[in-house]
Design a protein around this motif. Sequence first.
Motif, short mmCIF file in Angstrom:
data_model
loop_
_atom_site.label_atom_id
_atom_site.label_comp_id
_atom_site.label_asym_id
_atom_site.label_seq_id
_atom_site.Cartn_x
_atom_site.Cartn_y
_atom_site.Cartn_z
N CYS A 20 37.44 29.94 38.24
CA CYS A 20 38.68 29.82 37.48
C CYS A 20 38.67 30.83 36.33
O CYS A 20 39.63 31.57 36.13
N LEU A 21 37.54 30.88 35.62
CA LEU A 21 37.41 31.81 34.50
C LEU A 21 37.53 33.25 35.01
O LEU A 21 38.26 34.07 34.44
N LEU A 22 36.86 33.52 36.10
CA LEU A 22 36.94 34.85 36.70
C LEU A 22 38.39 35.20 37.03
O LEU A 22 38.88 36.29 36.71
N GLY A 23 39.08 34.23 37.64
CA GLY A 23 40.47 34.45 38.03
C GLY A 23 41.37 34.75 36.84
O GLY A 23 42.09 35.75 36.85
N VAL A 24 41.32 33.91 35.81
CA VAL A 24 42.26 34.12 34.69
C VAL A 24 41.91 35.40 33.92
O VAL A 24 42.80 36.10 33.45
N THR A 25 40.62 35.71 33.82
CA THR A 25 40.24 36.93 33.11
C THR A 25 40.75 38.15 33.86
O THR A 25 41.40 39.03 33.30
N LEU A 26 40.48 38.14 35.15
CA LEU A 26 40.94 39.23 35.99
C LEU A 26 42.46 39.33 35.93
O LEU A 26 43.02 40.42 35.81
N GLY A 27 43.11 38.17 36.02
CA GLY A 27 44.57 38.14 35.98
C GLY A 27 45.11 38.76 34.71
O GLY A 27 46.04 39.56 34.73
N THR A 28 44.51 38.40 33.57
CA THR A 28 44.98 38.95 32.30
C THR A 28 44.87 40.47 32.31
O THR A 28 45.81 41.16 31.94
N PHE A 29 43.75 40.98 32.77
CA PHE A 29 43.58 42.43 32.78
C PHE A 29 44.55 43.11 33.73
O PHE A 29 45.15 44.13 33.41
N VAL A 30 44.70 42.49 34.90
CA VAL A 30 45.63 43.04 35.87
C VAL A 30 47.05 43.04 35.30
O VAL A 30 47.82 43.97 35.49
N GLY A 31 47.38 41.98 34.56
CA GLY A 31 48.70 41.90 33.95
C GLY A 31 48.89 42.99 32.91
O GLY A 31 49.97 43.53 32.74
N VAL A 32 47.81 43.32 32.20
CA VAL A 32 47.90 44.33 31.15
C VAL A 32 48.09 45.72 31.77
O VAL A 32 48.84 46.54 31.27
N LEU A 33 47.43 45.99 32.89
CA LEU A 33 47.58 47.30 33.52
C LEU A 33 48.97 47.41 34.14
O LEU A 33 49.35 46.57 34.94
N PRO A 34 49.71 48.45 33.76
CA PRO A 34 51.07 48.53 34.30
C PRO A 34 51.05 48.80 35.80
O PRO A 34 50.23 49.58 36.28
N GLY A 35 51.91 48.12 36.52
CA GLY A 35 52.10 48.44 37.92
C GLY A 35 51.16 47.74 38.87
O GLY A 35 51.47 47.57 40.04
N ILE A 36 49.99 47.34 38.41
CA ILE A 36 49.08 46.64 39.31
C ILE A 36 49.31 45.15 39.10
O ILE A 36 48.75 44.55 38.20
N GLY A 37 50.16 44.59 39.90
CA GLY A 37 50.58 43.22 39.68
C GLY A 37 49.65 42.22 40.33
O GLY A 37 48.66 42.59 40.94
N PRO A 38 49.99 40.93 40.20
CA PRO A 38 49.18 39.89 40.81
C PRO A 38 49.13 40.03 42.33
O PRO A 38 48.11 39.74 42.94
N LEU A 39 50.21 40.50 42.96
CA LEU A 39 50.23 40.60 44.42
C LEU A 39 49.11 41.51 44.92
O LEU A 39 48.32 41.14 45.78
N ALA A 40 49.03 42.71 44.31
CA ALA A 40 48.02 43.66 44.75
C ALA A 40 46.62 43.10 44.53
O ALA A 40 45.75 43.19 45.40
N SER A 41 46.40 42.48 43.37
CA SER A 41 45.04 42.04 43.08
C SER A 41 44.65 40.83 43.93
O SER A 41 43.51 40.71 44.37
N ILE A 42 45.61 39.93 44.17
CA ILE A 42 45.30 38.78 45.02
C ILE A 42 45.02 39.23 46.45
O ILE A 42 44.10 38.73 47.10
N SER A 43 45.78 40.22 46.91
CA SER A 43 45.54 40.72 48.26
C SER A 43 44.15 41.33 48.37
O SER A 43 43.47 41.18 49.37
#
Lengths: 505, 326
Positions: A20-43
């Motif tokens: 869970c921690l890994l997920g939210v941390t990764l999610g936050t960073f992915v959200g900060v990077l423009p253009g790389i959305g949750p879809l790309a990272s989850i895939s």
Amino acid sequence: MDLILQGFIHAATLENLSYCLLGVTLGTFVGVLPGIGPLASISMLLPVTFYLDPTTALIMLAGVYYGAEYGGSITSILINLPGGTASAVTCLDGYPLARQGKAGVALFVTTIASFVGGSIGIIILTLLTPLVLAVGLAFGPAEYVSVMVLGLLAAASISSDSPLKGIGMVVMGLLLGFVGTDINSGVMRYTLNLSDLFDGVSIVTLAMGVFGVTEIIDSVLTPKGQMIAGKIRLSSMIPNRNEVRRSVFPTLRGTMIGCLAGPLPGVGPALASFVSYALEKRVARDPSRFGKGAVEGIASPEAANNAAVQTAFIPTLALGVPGSATMAVMMGALMIHGIAPGPNFIVKHPDIFWGLVASFWIGNVMLLVLNIPMIGVWVRLLQIPYRFLYPMIVMFMAIGAYSMNLSVFDIWLILAFGLFGYGMRLLGFPPAPLLIAFILGPMMEENFRRALLLGGGDFSIFILSPISGCLLALALALVVWFVLNGLRRRPPQEPDGEGALSSAE
Amino acid sequence: MTKVKAALAATLALAAFCTPLTMAQAQDSYPTKPIRLIIPFPPGGFNDVVARHVANGLSERLGQPVVAENRAGANGNIAGDYVAKSPPDGYVITAVNLSILAINPALYARMNFDVLKDLAPVAGTAQVNNVLVVNKNLPVNNLAELIAYAKQNPGKLTFASSGNGTSPHISGELLKQKAGIEAVHIPYKSAGAAQTDVLAGRVSMQFGNIPNLISAIESGDFKPIAVTGAERSKLLPNVPTFKEAGLDMTMSVWFGISAPAGTPKPIIDKLNREINAVLESKATANLLDPLDATAWITTPEEFGAFIVDQKNLWQPVIKASGATID
């Protein structure tokens, strides 16, 4: 109650907590990077989940999803670059706040508002799933059309001093939305015979162009000087009493809108944040503050989109009907383990369902704990001289755009939208209505024609359906109110909407 | 001038002499660098899951990374066009399926590549069957009743699909033509969106993947009518095939791997062998069983002949349905 408790026990194993921690941390960073959305990272993470327990896998992927929704607002506030569609609204007042040296306050407010919105969303998810489901199923094509009419009206009034310019951008957004293959007839529209345009323009490209690139062009051409980063102490992040008072009710109203909009496939979080912003502007004592750094203008949409992100899980898990591409990938993660989300899911796999719900809440707490100390770090980003920061952002945007379809064309498209956006900015046209019309337009058309197909070509379907009829009546009332208000307000600038404020509170 | 000509001729001769040699060397040691496997659809769907699994298995067996790349768009045509125009050296291959190879050529008014001439078949990978379900309130319980209902209530039946030219769409068109009934096609952008309206009863029926629909079938929200495969599904042992239910209609949704036309035969054969080895592994069964799919072992020639058959089968169905993307 037992089940929820068991869910927490299931979610609180060391393994699940770390993922869970890994997920939210990764999610936050992915959200900060423009253009790389949750879809790309989850895939990208999907193959990893083959080797995990299904609950653990889903906990991690869900963490990325709502973490990204939060992370998107960080760049919206700091550099006027929305991480996703929903956080485009946060730019409107978040960025002005940052320019006033209040980036810390803005980030603090969004963190808290997101947490409140997310938490209430989870409570709704826990207690009211059957009810929300019934509402979701009652929404057919006709009802969607009506709710989108309402959304477009809200969009037109959202950020402009001149309603005419707002409407102009709505029309522009609708036109851009037409680009691509029409799903009903298969006709290619405005594709200029370029195969890159056959599936239309991506919302990420448009948002990065008209917000991000425009901002960069603007600051290169008219240097505004380095932003005041402010002192990074806890005291400089805590909002003052006035700001707290001004964010409480917007947060709650935003949450309410978010919970309702979340289960609507495809549009949930984005629609929620736009509508809640429009509502706040309507009920505010002094609407002129909006767009210049109103705390309400970030609290409400952030609460709304995070609440919507949580309730968006309802149709996915309880019907087996994913509302968005991201949800579809998450459902794929379950199906690889032979678990089919659907009407029987909660009964057949209570451990997964409740474990997931519990993990949502744990994940939201983690985001809170993770992000409050991080605010200082994010604000410090602003101290990077623009000559380094902006080329970096441009690079990330190019990577993000390219990574969606591995197409260089999308990078050129971002540049084109950036130039277009800059022209619009010089002429005083607001970009937000463009974005929401771009999302809602094609969906509205699609549902409009579907409703007519189902109704055998009879237009009365829009009025005879009780939900659709009510929504259209509401839209009509809104138009009448806009017009009357506009007429009444023209000569003196009298404060409006006081009645609405007291009734809403 | 003559000097230049002579030099040119010499160079060409040398090149002509050398090329087969270097190519033969390249084939013996193939692969010497990473291979790119293009996936013509967005991440997360069945196409993607199977192709990524094959990519992983191939990486282990070939000793070179096989990198999966999603290039979605235009029902797979964007990726098909891209691969058709890639160098035929075995380092770019693509996942293919029913849509790209057999439906798109009949559906699209313009194609930038010829699916038979520009792509070379390598191997089939998997097949999966669809099931026809109706909303629980539709007063029919089996295929005969459905057909009778359609004939008594002309213009009343509707069927949902995940878009023009997708397998749920063409399955529906095939049913209409084989059974001689009318039903209005209601296209959606995704299988999920289509399912919602069938669940709510606004649309009468739909074809779809069994794993996607099974939960709603078990809960009684959907009534299963028949499965499209030649045999019954392990997940739905009580549901007849269309043939058993009295309608001569069999179809499967299939997936495979192709390479740019002109890829040397030894490379194609090697890829075919290794892909089949991956498909026969336990890991593949573990992946495909819950998805109700079966691994599909073919030679390149069998796969090629199958593609031609399928193209000929679907062309008239799509033409008769009037569906087109222009």
